[in-house]
Write an enzyme that holds these catalytic residues in place. Structure first.
Site, PDB file in Angstrom:
ATOM      1  N   TYR A 235     -32.305   1.590 -10.500  1.00  0.00           N
ATOM      2  CA  TYR A 235     -33.309   1.687 -11.565  1.00  0.00           C
ATOM      3  C   TYR A 235     -33.041   0.561 -12.553  1.00  0.00           C
ATOM      4  O   TYR A 235     -32.116   0.651 -13.365  1.00  0.00           O
ATOM      5  CB  TYR A 235     -33.179   3.050 -12.235  1.00  0.00           C
ATOM      6  CG  TYR A 235     -34.212   3.358 -13.294  1.00  0.00           C
ATOM      7  CD1 TYR A 235     -35.429   3.930 -12.949  1.00  0.00           C
ATOM      8  CD2 TYR A 235     -33.955   3.104 -14.638  1.00  0.00           C
ATOM      9  CE1 TYR A 235     -36.375   4.249 -13.922  1.00  0.00           C
ATOM     10  CE2 TYR A 235     -34.894   3.412 -15.616  1.00  0.00           C
ATOM     11  CZ  TYR A 235     -36.098   3.985 -15.242  1.00  0.00           C
ATOM     12  OH  TYR A 235     -37.031   4.300 -16.197  1.00  0.00           O
TER      13      TYR A 235
ATOM     14  N   SER B 168     -32.585  -0.221 -25.719  1.00  0.00           N
ATOM     15  CA  SER B 168     -33.306   0.861 -26.411  1.00  0.00           C
ATOM     16  C   SER B 168     -34.787   0.541 -26.538  1.00  0.00           C
ATOM     17  O   SER B 168     -35.639   1.395 -26.293  1.00  0.00           O
ATOM     18  CB  SER B 168     -32.728   1.047 -27.818  1.00  0.00           C
ATOM     19  OG  SER B 168     -31.385   1.438 -27.736  1.00  0.00           O
TER      20      SER B 168
ATOM     21  N   GLN C 101      -4.776  26.112 -32.987  1.00  0.00           N
ATOM     22  CA  GLN C 101      -5.149  25.765 -31.601  1.00  0.00           C
ATOM     23  C   GLN C 101      -6.441  26.512 -31.229  1.00  0.00           C
ATOM     24  O   GLN C 101      -7.359  25.946 -30.658  1.00  0.00           O
ATOM     25  CB  GLN C 101      -3.995  26.155 -30.662  1.00  0.00           C
ATOM     26  CG  GLN C 101      -4.136  25.646 -29.230  1.00  0.00           C
ATOM     27  CD  GLN C 101      -3.609  24.221 -29.041  1.00  0.00           C
ATOM     28  OE1 GLN C 101      -3.253  23.542 -29.989  1.00  0.00           O
ATOM     29  NE2 GLN C 101      -3.591  23.767 -27.807  1.00  0.00           N
TER      30      GLN C 101
ATOM     31  N   ARG D  43      -9.615  25.102 -32.725  1.00  0.00           N
ATOM     32  CA  ARG D  43     -10.089  23.840 -32.128  1.00  0.00           C
ATOM     33  C   ARG D  43     -10.598  24.076 -30.706  1.00  0.00           C
ATOM     34  O   ARG D  43     -11.541  23.423 -30.267  1.00  0.00           O
ATOM     35  CB  ARG D  43      -8.937  22.827 -32.103  1.00  0.00           C
ATOM     36  CG  ARG D  43      -8.502  22.366 -33.498  1.00  0.00           C
ATOM     37  CD  ARG D  43      -7.092  21.807 -33.480  1.00  0.00           C
ATOM     38  NE  ARG D  43      -6.983  20.586 -32.701  1.00  0.00           N
ATOM     39  CZ  ARG D  43      -5.843  20.127 -32.163  1.00  0.00           C
ATOM     40  NH1 ARG D  43      -4.711  20.789 -32.345  1.00  0.00           N
ATOM     41  NH2 ARG D  43      -5.827  19.020 -31.463  1.00  0.00           N
TER      42      ARG D  43
ATOM     43  N   THR E 142     -24.564   6.772 -24.520  1.00  0.00           N
ATOM     44  CA  THR E 142     -25.343   5.525 -24.627  1.00  0.00           C
ATOM     45  C   THR E 142     -26.418   5.436 -23.548  1.00  0.00           C
ATOM     46  O   THR E 142     -27.570   5.126 -23.842  1.00  0.00           O
ATOM     47  CB  THR E 142     -24.381   4.310 -24.496  1.00  0.00           C
ATOM     48  OG1 THR E 142     -23.360   4.429 -25.480  1.00  0.00           O
ATOM     49  CG2 THR E 142     -25.118   3.010 -24.659  1.00  0.00           C
TER      50      THR E 142
ATOM     51  N   GLU F 200     -29.203   6.246 -20.718  1.00  0.00           N
ATOM     52  CA  GLU F 200     -30.393   7.109 -20.757  1.00  0.00           C
ATOM     53  C   GLU F 200     -30.840   7.348 -22.200  1.00  0.00           C
ATOM     54  O   GLU F 200     -31.351   8.406 -22.544  1.00  0.00           O
ATOM     55  CB  GLU F 200     -30.086   8.436 -20.040  1.00  0.00           C
ATOM     56  CG  GLU F 200     -31.227   8.935 -19.218  1.00  0.00           C
ATOM     57  CD  GLU F 200     -31.869   7.885 -18.334  1.00  0.00           C
ATOM     58  OE1 GLU F 200     -31.213   7.375 -17.414  1.00  0.00           O
ATOM     59  OE2 GLU F 200     -33.038   7.563 -18.577  1.00  0.00           O
TER      60      GLU F 200
END
Ligand SMILES: CCCCCCCCCCCCCC(=O)SCCNC(=O)CCNC(=O)[C@H](O)C(C)(C)COP(=O)(O)OP(=O)(O)OC[C@H]1O[C@@H](n2cnc3c(N)ncnc32)[C@H](O)[C@@H]1OP(=O)(O)O
Ligand SMILES: Cc1cc2nc3c(=O)[nH]c(=O)nc-3n(C[C@H](O)[C@H](O)[C@H](O)COP(=O)(O)OP(=O)(O)OC[C@H]3O[C@@H](n4cnc5c(N)ncnc54)[C@H](O)[C@@H]3O)c2cc1C
Length: 663
Positions: A135, A144, A330, A333, A422, A424
């Site tokens: 593609y 973009s 822990q 997070r 980034t 697609e």
């Protein structure tokens, strides 16, 4: 020798039916059976070994990927696998390869933008892999800004052909996966020029390489763009560069579903909207959302199992130290990431439904839901990939020093995954698309009734002034309280942006000036979608002992964690008070304690094989230390006791130090 399960005591603690949860995670009994069977098939075949990837040179790595892709295809053909089974097999082989673009973009582009005749001609060749496609949209100068692409496709009525040309250096195609070394064909995006007029960007099927000896065809310059981030990782992919020098292709190789050029050189636009030229991106963004839960759940599975194995501090009377999973820090997070993995799984399922629905409507010439589908796929792609990339890195840190070893699987997982923020569509650029959709919706309130995911805007008057009714921490478990807080925050942020925009004479200037606020409004809207679809999922019947209860806990963790993280938004828009924020945090802590005994079972429900996880820290039996120790000795650096280079670089140094010491 019998294998000892070092996590058995953890598994015994769980309070729900793990097998039933496996089916919920997979989506259906059929999906579970398929995943289970194919993942085991791949794991048991040495041809799909992947533990040496990070040590290979780029050339060896790439050749090995070619071998694996060919072997995967042979397996698919020999075992007569269905399309669905074949896709699963490629998924579990777990190595980015040119086939991702062939099946994931080239084939869908022909299906979505080709006419019936074009599909009949090209799809059978692609299905049998007699041609291999990529593609080719992005250029060196523009990714973009698709409208800014420079490659031209000029119609020549004399010969009934298009001339594909790269007029500048910046118009070189740059990035397409599979292009660098493998693809025989590309869907190349170029400006359509007919009779001297520019009709904008369209897709064209262009042959790049000979089907006999793989050499580039006349007028084609093609190669790989070079090493990318990380060892192994995405370097198995041949992202490529391509220049066209007046390459001629027959007229019928322009993808003509959206617009056509006749033999006489007349341009015709179909009834379908022009935006369908971007349709392949909408399709792939939807698959990327589904994929985010896979990547995040892998990292979470590794970090959770390892956190139960790893012990630090707190030994009483010579007894064992504390499992690090028992530390509240822990948990605070790790457990939101566990909850996010489940949330993304369900939003991925829903988005697949939305995409199928919009596709069926398009076939019936109903284009009404296309803007919403674009906003949802763009926004959710952005949100889930950002959270997943950050989440994988957080899981690496949750594993302490050992997380930094390639054998933990986490560095490679991060390096492979992070470009999803980034490709697609850059995540910020995509959120700005959502913001445009939101601003349009607000400006049309009272004229056009908002529906679907933006339906909450019908209650904008209420949402602008409602007050949170939470009085005790447990009140935050009420789905209506949660939903209203998220709806009010999203509505107020959008309305505030719209009001600020109205102060500008030039709307485009205003949009650019306020773009950082607009992105935050878009994030609030997309988080609301994920929260509301998770809550909707729990309104269905979910079989299995304790399964629904666990999902309720995870849904509440996901939602309250977001509220806690973004409390600045909630407070500044007046949706909640500091007291409400503090109660939400109290509730969150109590939810972490509820999830703790079930944590290992909740990651077991992903049903990942050790092969797929590719991590010593995350292995099912938790037997981490002996495996880490063994793996260290397998590193090529340990092939010899004295390293290569000793005589050249170390010995002279040591000798010199001895002389200096004597002085
Ligand atoms: C299982 C298989 C796995 C497969 C995985 C594959 C492996 C993955 C491996 C990795 C593979 C990586 C592969 C790769 O990376 S392939 C390359 C991917 N490239 C991009 O994603 C480029 C990103 N840029 C764009 O999409 C556009 O240029 C944007 C959208 C930014 C602006 O664009 P433009 O400047 O032209 O537009 P406009 O802002 O004037 O808006 C014009 C109007 O159009 C509407 N609009 C815009 N876009 C869409 C849309 N899509 N559907 C429907 N509508 C859309 C828009 O709302 C507006 O509507 P209205 O307001 O006028 O009503
Ligand atoms: C691993 C990988 C695989 C890829 N595979 C393919 C492929 O198979 N085929 C293909 O065609 N392409 C592919 N791409 C290209 C990819 O789609 C583009 O890189 C992506 O769309 C981003 O475009 P860009 O590189 O032009 O970024 P840019 O647009 O140059 O982004 C740079 C910065 O500018 C910001 N920015 C840009 N525009 C705006 C704006 N309007 N407002 C505010 N900020 C803005 C961005 O947020 C970003 O921070 C791939 C890329 C990668 C990394």
């Amino acid at each position: 020798m019998e294998r000892v399960d070092h996590l058995a005591h953890e598994r015994n603690k769980s309070e729900f039916d793990v097998d039933a949860m496996k089916i919920v995670w997979a989506g259906s009994p059929h999906a579970f059976e398929l995943s289970d069977r194919i993942s085991k098939l791949v794991a048991s075949d040495p041809g799909f070994r992947k533990d040496n990837r990070t040590m290979l040179s780029r050339k060896d790595l790439f050749k090995n990927t070619l071998r694996k892709a060919a072997y995967a295809w042979k397996t698919i053909v020999d075992l007569h696998l269905s399309e669905e089974e074949a896709a699963k097999l490629r998924f579990y082989v777990d190595e980015p390869a040119y086939t991702d673009l062939h099946w994931g973009m080239f084939v869908p582009a022909i299906k979505g933008q080709g006419t019936d005749e074009q599909q009949q001609k090209w799809l059978p060749l692609a299905y049998k892999m007699q041609i291999i496609g990529c593609y080719a949209q992005t250029e060196l100068g523009h990714g973009s800004n698709v409208q800014g692409l420079e490659t031209t496709a000029t119609f020549d009525p004399q010969t009934d052909e298009f001339i594909i040309h790269s007029p500048t250096l910046t118009s070189s195609k740059w990035w397409p996966g599979g292009l660098g070394k493998v693809a025989t064909h590309a869907i190349a995006y170029a400006r359509l020029i007919v009779g001297g007029r520019d009709y904008g960007v369209n897709g064209f099927i262009v042959q790049l390489r000979s089907l006999e000896d793989h050499s580039p065809l006349p007028g084609i310059t093609v190669g790989d763009i070079g090493m990318k981030f990380g060892n192994g990782a995405y370097n198995t992919m041949d992202n490529g560069v391509l220049q066209f020098d007046h390459v001629r292709i027959p007229r019928d190789q322009m993808l003509m579903r959206v617009s056509q050029v006749t033999r006489e050189g007349k341009y015709k636009q179909s009834d379908v909207p022009r935006q369908l030229v971007y349709g392949t991106m909408v399709y792939v963004r939807q698959t990327i959302v589904a994929d985010a839960s896979c990547a995040l759940s892998r990292a979470v599975c590794i970090a959770t199992r390892y956190s139960a194995v790893r012990r630090q501090f707190g030994s009483q009377n010579g007894g064992p130290e504390t499992q690090v999973i028992d530390y509240k820090t822990q948990q605070s997070r790790l457990f939101p990431l566990l909850a996010s993995a489940y949330a993304f799984r369900f939003i991925g399922e829903w988005l697949k439904w939305l995409y199928t629905d919009v596709t069926q409507r398009l076939q019936a010439n109903d284009f009404s839901t296309l803007p919403e589908a674009h906003a949802c796929t763009a926004g959710l792609k952005s949100l889930t990939t950002t959270a997943t990339a950050d989440g994988i890195e957080e899981c690496r840190k949750l594993c302490g020093g050992h997380g930094y070893l390639c054998s933990s699987g986490l560095p490679e997982l991060f390096a492979v995954y992070v470009p999803a923020c980034t490709y697609e569509g850059d995540n910020t650029v995509l959120l700005l698309q959502v913001a445009r959709f939101l601003m349009k919706t607000v400006s049309q309130l009272g004229v056009k009734k908002p529906v679907g995911t933006i339906g909450y805007m019908t209650r904008v008057d209420h949402l602008m002034q409602c007050r949170c009714g939470v009085q005790r921490a447990e009140d935050w478990l009420n789905p209506s309280a949660l939903l209203e807080a998220f709806e009010a925050r999203a509505a107020r942020m959008s309305v505030a942006c719209a009001q600020n925009l109205s102060n500008f004479d030039n709307p485009e200037e205003g949009f650019a000036e306020l773009s950082a606020d607009l992105v935050e409004a878009a994030v609030a809207h997309c988080q609301l979608i994920i929260v509301s679809k998770f809550i909707e999922k729990l309104q269905q019947e979910i079989p299995g002992k304790g399964v629904k209860q666990q999902l309720e806990v995870l849904c509440n963790i996901y939602t309250l964690f977001l509220l806690h993280k973004h409390q600045g938004d909630f407070l500044s828009t007046g949706c909640i008070t500091p007291k409400h924020a503090s109660l939400a945090n109290d509730q969150l802590r109590s939810l972490y304690s509820q999830v703790r005994p079930n944590a290992i079972a909740l990651v077991d429900a992903f049903n990942y094989t050790d092969h797929f996880l590719g991590s010593i820290l995350g292995c099912y039996d938790g037997n981490v230390y002996p495996k880490l120790y063994e793996a260290a000795w397998e590193d090529p650096l340990n092939d010899s006791v004295v390293p290569d280079g000793y005589h050249q670089y170390i010995r002279p140094l040591l000798k010199q130090q001895i002389r200096t010491a004597r002085l």
